[in-house]
Design a protein around this motif. Sequence first.
Motif, PDB file in Angstrom:
ATOM      1  N   TYR A 191       3.668 -12.329   7.226  1.00 50.83           N
ATOM      2  CA  TYR A 191       3.282 -10.928   7.061  1.00 50.83           C
ATOM      3  C   TYR A 191       4.108 -10.235   5.979  1.00 50.83           C
ATOM      4  CZ  TYR A 191       1.377 -12.448  11.467  1.00 50.83           C
ATOM      5  OH  TYR A 191       0.719 -13.181  12.427  1.00 50.83           O
ATOM      6  N   ALA A 192       5.304 -10.738   5.708  1.00 52.97           N
ATOM      7  CA  ALA A 192       6.094 -10.196   4.597  1.00 52.97           C
ATOM      8  C   ALA A 192       5.419 -10.534   3.271  1.00 52.97           C
ATOM      9  CB  ALA A 192       7.513 -10.749   4.629  1.00 52.97           C
ATOM     10  N   VAL A 193       4.934 -11.783   3.146  1.00 52.58           N
ATOM     11  CA  VAL A 193       4.229 -12.178   1.921  1.00 52.58           C
ATOM     12  C   VAL A 193       2.905 -11.421   1.813  1.00 52.58           C
ATOM     13  CG1 VAL A 193       3.217 -14.105   0.647  1.00 52.58           C
ATOM     14  CG2 VAL A 193       5.328 -14.447   1.957  1.00 52.58           C
ATOM     15  N   GLU A 194       2.237 -11.248   2.935  1.00 48.72           N
ATOM     16  CA  GLU A 194       0.986 -10.482   2.936  1.00 48.72           C
ATOM     17  C   GLU A 194       1.233  -9.048   2.461  1.00 48.72           C
ATOM     18  OE1 GLU A 194      -2.070  -8.788   6.335  1.00 48.72           O
ATOM     19  OE2 GLU A 194      -1.184 -10.767   6.623  1.00 48.72           O
ATOM     20  N   ASP A 195       2.288  -8.416   2.960  1.00 49.78           N
ATOM     21  CA  ASP A 195       2.608  -7.051   2.539  1.00 49.78           C
ATOM     22  C   ASP A 195       3.005  -6.990   1.070  1.00 49.78           C
ATOM     23  OD1 ASP A 195       2.045  -5.903   4.970  1.00 49.78           O
ATOM     24  OD2 ASP A 195       4.106  -5.968   5.702  1.00 49.78           O
ATOM     25  N   THR A 196       3.610  -8.072   0.570  1.00 53.52           N
ATOM     26  CA  THR A 196       3.977  -8.131  -0.842  1.00 53.52           C
ATOM     27  C   THR A 196       2.738  -8.186  -1.727  1.00 53.52           C
ATOM     28  OG1 THR A 196       6.044  -9.286  -0.311  1.00 53.52           O
ATOM     29  CG2 THR A 196       5.264  -9.417  -2.585  1.00 53.52           C
ATOM     30  N   LEU A 197       1.795  -9.019  -1.355  1.00 56.18           N
ATOM     31  CA  LEU A 197       0.603  -9.238  -2.181  1.00 56.18           C
ATOM     32  C   LEU A 197      -0.397  -8.096  -2.083  1.00 56.18           C
ATOM     33  CD1 LEU A 197      -0.075 -13.038  -1.507  1.00 56.18           C
ATOM     34  CD2 LEU A 197       1.074 -12.017  -3.474  1.00 56.18           C
ATOM     35  N   ARG A 198      -0.478  -7.444  -0.926  1.00 53.00           N
ATOM     36  CA  ARG A 198      -1.550  -6.472  -0.682  1.00 53.00           C
ATOM     37  C   ARG A 198      -1.659  -5.406  -1.776  1.00 53.00           C
ATOM     38  NH1 ARG A 198      -0.526  -5.529   4.107  1.00 53.00           N
ATOM     39  NH2 ARG A 198      -2.239  -6.621   5.143  1.00 53.00           N
ATOM     40  N   PRO A 199      -0.609  -4.670  -2.121  1.00 52.70           N
ATOM     41  CA  PRO A 199      -0.772  -3.631  -3.152  1.00 52.70           C
ATOM     42  C   PRO A 199      -1.039  -4.198  -4.544  1.00 52.70           C
ATOM     43  CG  PRO A 199       1.542  -3.900  -2.577  1.00 52.70           C
ATOM     44  CD  PRO A 199       0.767  -4.707  -1.595  1.00 52.70           C
ATOM     45  N   LEU A 200      -0.758  -5.471  -4.754  1.00 52.07           N
ATOM     46  CA  LEU A 200      -0.949  -6.080  -6.070  1.00 52.07           C
ATOM     47  C   LEU A 200      -2.373  -6.586  -6.269  1.00 52.07           C
ATOM     48  CD1 LEU A 200       2.382  -8.133  -6.235  1.00 52.07           C
ATOM     49  CD2 LEU A 200       1.969  -5.779  -6.996  1.00 52.07           C
ATOM     50  N   VAL A 201      -3.079  -6.878  -5.171  1.00 51.39           N
ATOM     51  CA  VAL A 201      -4.432  -7.450  -5.292  1.00 51.39           C
ATOM     52  C   VAL A 201      -5.493  -6.620  -4.580  1.00 51.39           C
ATOM     53  CG1 VAL A 201      -3.490  -9.781  -5.480  1.00 51.39           C
ATOM     54  CG2 VAL A 201      -4.212  -8.937  -3.233  1.00 51.39           C
ATOM     55  N   ILE A 202      -5.111  -5.480  -4.003  1.00 53.21           N
ATOM     56  CA  ILE A 202      -6.048  -4.722  -3.180  1.00 53.21           C
ATOM     57  C   ILE A 202      -7.265  -4.275  -3.970  1.00 53.21           C
ATOM     58  CG2 ILE A 202      -5.011  -2.431  -3.548  1.00 53.21           C
ATOM     59  CD1 ILE A 202      -5.430  -1.975  -0.501  1.00 53.21           C
ATOM     60  N   GLY A 203      -7.109  -4.042  -5.259  1.00 52.55           N
ATOM     61  CA  GLY A 203      -8.234  -3.642  -6.088  1.00 52.55           C
ATOM     62  C   GLY A 203      -8.837  -4.786  -6.882  1.00 52.55           C
ATOM     63  N   LYS A 204      -8.377  -6.013  -6.611  1.00 45.75           N
ATOM     64  CA  LYS A 204      -8.852  -7.198  -7.343  1.00 45.75           C
ATOM     65  C   LYS A 204      -9.319  -8.247  -6.333  1.00 45.75           C
ATOM     66  CE  LYS A 204      -5.457  -6.536 -11.063  1.00 45.75           C
ATOM     67  NZ  LYS A 204      -4.336  -7.162 -11.822  1.00 45.75           N
ATOM     68  N   ARG A 205     -10.572  -8.173  -5.962  1.00 43.49           N
ATOM     69  CA  ARG A 205     -11.065  -9.066  -4.910  1.00 43.49           C
ATOM     70  C   ARG A 205     -11.297 -10.486  -5.386  1.00 43.49           C
ATOM     71  NH1 ARG A 205     -14.831  -5.839  -0.592  1.00 43.49           N
ATOM     72  NH2 ARG A 205     -13.426  -4.065  -0.293  1.00 43.49           N
ATOM     73  N   ASP A 206     -11.193 -10.707  -6.694  1.00 47.54           N
ATOM     74  CA  ASP A 206     -11.312 -12.075  -7.213  1.00 47.54           C
ATOM     75  C   ASP A 206     -10.012 -12.506  -7.893  1.00 47.54           C
ATOM     76  OD1 ASP A 206     -11.423 -10.360  -9.342  1.00 47.54           O
ATOM     77  OD2 ASP A 206     -13.113 -11.346 -10.341  1.00 47.54           O
ATOM     78  N   ALA A 207      -8.902 -11.927  -7.474  1.00 44.85           N
ATOM     79  CA  ALA A 207      -7.608 -12.183  -8.105  1.00 44.85           C
ATOM     80  C   ALA A 207      -7.199 -13.657  -7.996  1.00 44.85           C
ATOM     81  CB  ALA A 207      -6.529 -11.304  -7.478  1.00 44.85           C
ATOM     82  N   VAL A 208      -6.425 -14.099  -8.990  1.00 44.10           N
ATOM     83  CA  VAL A 208      -5.816 -15.430  -8.992  1.00 44.10           C
ATOM     84  C   VAL A 208      -4.322 -15.246  -8.757  1.00 44.10           C
ATOM     85  CG1 VAL A 208      -5.334 -17.515 -10.313  1.00 44.10           C
ATOM     86  CG2 VAL A 208      -7.537 -16.349 -10.575  1.00 44.10           C
ATOM     87  N   VAL A 209      -3.789 -15.921  -7.743  1.00 51.56           N
ATOM     88  CA  VAL A 209      -2.372 -15.812  -7.383  1.00 51.56           C
ATOM     89  C   VAL A 209      -1.733 -17.187  -7.511  1.00 51.56           C
ATOM     90  CG1 VAL A 209      -0.716 -15.223  -5.572  1.00 51.56           C
ATOM     91  CG2 VAL A 209      -2.824 -13.879  -5.824  1.00 51.56           C
ATOM     92  N   LEU A 210      -0.638 -17.254  -8.250  1.00 52.65           N
ATOM     93  CA  LEU A 210       0.067 -18.520  -8.495  1.00 52.65           C
ATOM     94  C   LEU A 210       1.421 -18.516  -7.805  1.00 52.65           C
ATOM     95  CD1 LEU A 210       0.660 -21.210 -10.015  1.00 52.65           C
ATOM     96  CD2 LEU A 210       1.436 -19.803 -11.944  1.00 52.65           C
TER      97      LEU A 210
ATOM     98  N   GLN B 191      -1.162  -1.984 -12.417  1.00 51.64           N
ATOM     99  CA  GLN B 191      -1.389  -0.839 -11.544  1.00 51.64           C
ATOM    100  C   GLN B 191      -1.126  -1.275 -10.113  1.00 51.64           C
ATOM    101  OE1 GLN B 191      -5.339   0.636 -12.302  1.00 51.64           O
ATOM    102  NE2 GLN B 191      -4.690   1.791 -14.106  1.00 51.64           N
ATOM    103  N   LEU B 192      -0.494  -0.384  -9.346  1.00 57.31           N
ATOM    104  CA  LEU B 192      -0.156  -0.703  -7.957  1.00 57.31           C
ATOM    105  C   LEU B 192      -1.162  -0.025  -7.044  1.00 57.31           C
ATOM    106  CD1 LEU B 192       2.083  -2.221  -6.389  1.00 57.31           C
ATOM    107  CD2 LEU B 192       3.226  -0.029  -6.097  1.00 57.31           C
ATOM    108  N   GLY B 193      -1.825  -0.820  -6.202  1.00 55.71           N
ATOM    109  CA  GLY B 193      -2.811  -0.271  -5.287  1.00 55.71           C
ATOM    110  C   GLY B 193      -2.172   0.532  -4.168  1.00 55.71           C
ATOM    111  N   SER B 194      -2.930   1.461  -3.603  1.00 51.47           N
ATOM    112  CA  SER B 194      -2.446   2.306  -2.512  1.00 51.47           C
ATOM    113  C   SER B 194      -2.596   1.583  -1.182  1.00 51.47           C
ATOM    114  CB  SER B 194      -3.226   3.619  -2.483  1.00 51.47           C
ATOM    115  OG  SER B 194      -3.028   4.356  -3.658  1.00 51.47           O
TER     116      SER B 194
ATOM    117  N   ARG C 196       3.554   5.795  -1.123  1.00 53.53           N
ATOM    118  CA  ARG C 196       4.137   4.847  -2.059  1.00 53.53           C
ATOM    119  C   ARG C 196       5.055   3.899  -1.299  1.00 53.53           C
ATOM    120  NH1 ARG C 196       0.633   6.345  -4.587  1.00 53.53           N
ATOM    121  NH2 ARG C 196       0.558   7.277  -6.669  1.00 53.53           N
ATOM    122  N   ILE C 197       4.961   2.626  -1.609  1.00 54.22           N
ATOM    123  CA  ILE C 197       5.845   1.644  -0.982  1.00 54.22           C
ATOM    124  C   ILE C 197       7.278   1.903  -1.431  1.00 54.22           C
ATOM    125  CG2 ILE C 197       6.411  -0.812  -0.909  1.00 54.22           C
ATOM    126  CD1 ILE C 197       3.478  -1.420  -1.062  1.00 54.22           C
ATOM    127  N   ARG C 198       8.209   1.828  -0.494  1.00 55.87           N
ATOM    128  CA  ARG C 198       9.628   2.080  -0.781  1.00 55.87           C
ATOM    129  C   ARG C 198      10.287   0.807  -1.325  1.00 55.87           C
ATOM    130  NH1 ARG C 198      10.958   7.156   1.402  1.00 55.87           N
ATOM    131  NH2 ARG C 198       8.956   8.191   1.696  1.00 55.87           N
TER     132      ARG C 198
END
Length: 630
Positions: free
Chosen positions: A395-414, A194-197, A358-360
């Motif tokens: 900030y490009a990486v931050e913008d990439t990750l934000r919608p993927l983890v915005i609803g997962k505050r304990d997410a694991v990112v590899l 699911q993609l966060g808003s 929605r992100i373009r």
Amino acid sequence: MVTSIRGNSAELTTPNGEEVETVTVQLDDLILVAEFRDRIYPGLRPDGSVERRDDRPFHSVITGENFHALALLTFTHEQAVDVIYIDPPYNSGASDWKYNNNYVAEDDLYRHSKWLAFIERRLKLARRLLRRDGTLVVTIDEHEVSRLGVLLSQLFPESTVQLVTIVNNPKGVTQEYLSRVEEYAYFVFGPEAQLGSVDDDLLTHRDIDESGGDGEVQRPRWKGLLRSGDDSLRVNRKDMFYPVWFDESTGRLDHAGDPLPWGEVPFFEKKNGLTPIWPIRRDLQEGRWGVGKDTLNLLIKQGFAAVGRFDKKRNTWAVSYLSRQVRDDLALGLLQVLSANEATGVADVAYVVTAARRIRTVWHRSSHDAGAHGTDLIRSLLGSGRGFPFPKSLYAVEDTLRPLVIGKRDAVVLDFFAGSGTTAHALMRLNRQDGGKRKSILVTNNEVSATEQESLRATGFRPGDTEWERLGICDLITKPRIQAAIAGSTSKGEPVNGDYKFVDEFPMSEGFEENAAFFTLTYESPWRVSTDRAFSAIAPMLWLRAGAVGRRIDSISDGWDVADSYGIINDLDRASEFIAALVAVEGLRIAFIVTDDEGRYQQVANEIPGVETVRLYEDYLRNCEMTGDF
């Protein structure tokens, strides 16, 4: 594999798909790891940490060959990773860091197939780590973008694959006929992802009025009607010097009048109860308006033009309007008219609610400039002399990750092509913005640049020597960067200069309330593992599997130990003590039981309700067989 030894040289052969590569190396450069067909198993050697807050998990940095590190992670994180973000070698032929671009020689006729084989083996392991609701992101440029897309579709048939174009170098790099300004990112969304808003689609105009607003409502910035900059005088556009009539009693704009003939002086007397506004500059020269008469009349009718404050110096009022870009966004549905002021007729325009955006698939933001927010940022953290080629914009990486983890505050990112460590840095910023406890796992080698390798070899140094390793990517860039980002100070103890920008602006010297632990990949024999002689190498893996939080158990010489999130026992005669200690720890996740007796393992495991149990070292050996077909 060593196939022959002649004098001081050895001939090595390495399988590469269906091909076999042969290379000759100095005998002194070889280290005995295992004989042919021996199985080897990965371990971890702790290499320090930086800690600022006890109640937060650790980001982990592993130095070593990423293929073997991925095999290790199949034991600690199988189907447990929320996001995998990687920036693999682009196979462009550049010879900076080995993992950046120069994996295959530029003139190799099989360079594309070899690159694909290199990536495929690692993606197969990565697939085992990703959760079904997880997402894989792979950045790439034009050299391999089409081939990578086919490979991803084959490896992830149940996932949705989308390609994003990112403008990362607005100045452009001239290549043959055209100037390239972009790179690409494949998003591979798992079958349950699911993609966060978010409040930015990363493409269309987002000129926000920072003066305030009601709650979460964001309004566009209104543009001054008085032209500034070049060609801003009346003499430049005589037809753009006209009166704008308004009613002082209500503040309502009525209409734009005809242009004043050239040579006539503007008047300020009211006519028919309306007051004229003229484009007079602050230096009291006659300026001009930014739009023509007909356009302004249409804007007034729509409620997209408004009177501002009276300027005593200019003896006239300010006028503002919604620019063409903002009006285009309104037509696209990115903004909406909330209401219109009854007295002035001016529209209250705001961006649509976050949930509707929605992100373009094309991103164009100044914050994604890799030079200003990648190269320059690393220089601020590490000081001059520690450059890193082609870093991602933070900030490009931050913008990439934000919608993927915005609803997962304990997410694991590899990130197993970690490079300079931007992924961990971006995740720290996201944690700061919403109080999350997300953690990253970075894998990078300690490769030395090709130029430095030649110089080091000429002076007699070899891989493993202190003089060699200190120039490697991890020791020189990755580790110091993460330490500096967390501490807010350089390796010399000086505060980091500069401020973070965009979304969350604060001084870099504040650092982050985060923790990070550093490890080096080791290789262990099955005999040492199975006989409990390699526990120190296995211990960090057990801590990682338990969530990389709190104290790490580095020894079980007393027969058992229980830490913040896990426990280990190798003296099963003391099981009752161990189980009592487990029960006393709130939030404990896992118990490791060391035994080669399946019956005794089950007996102890059955007495530990509600906690995952793992048998050591059987489960570890089965997961990490390095010669298996991954």
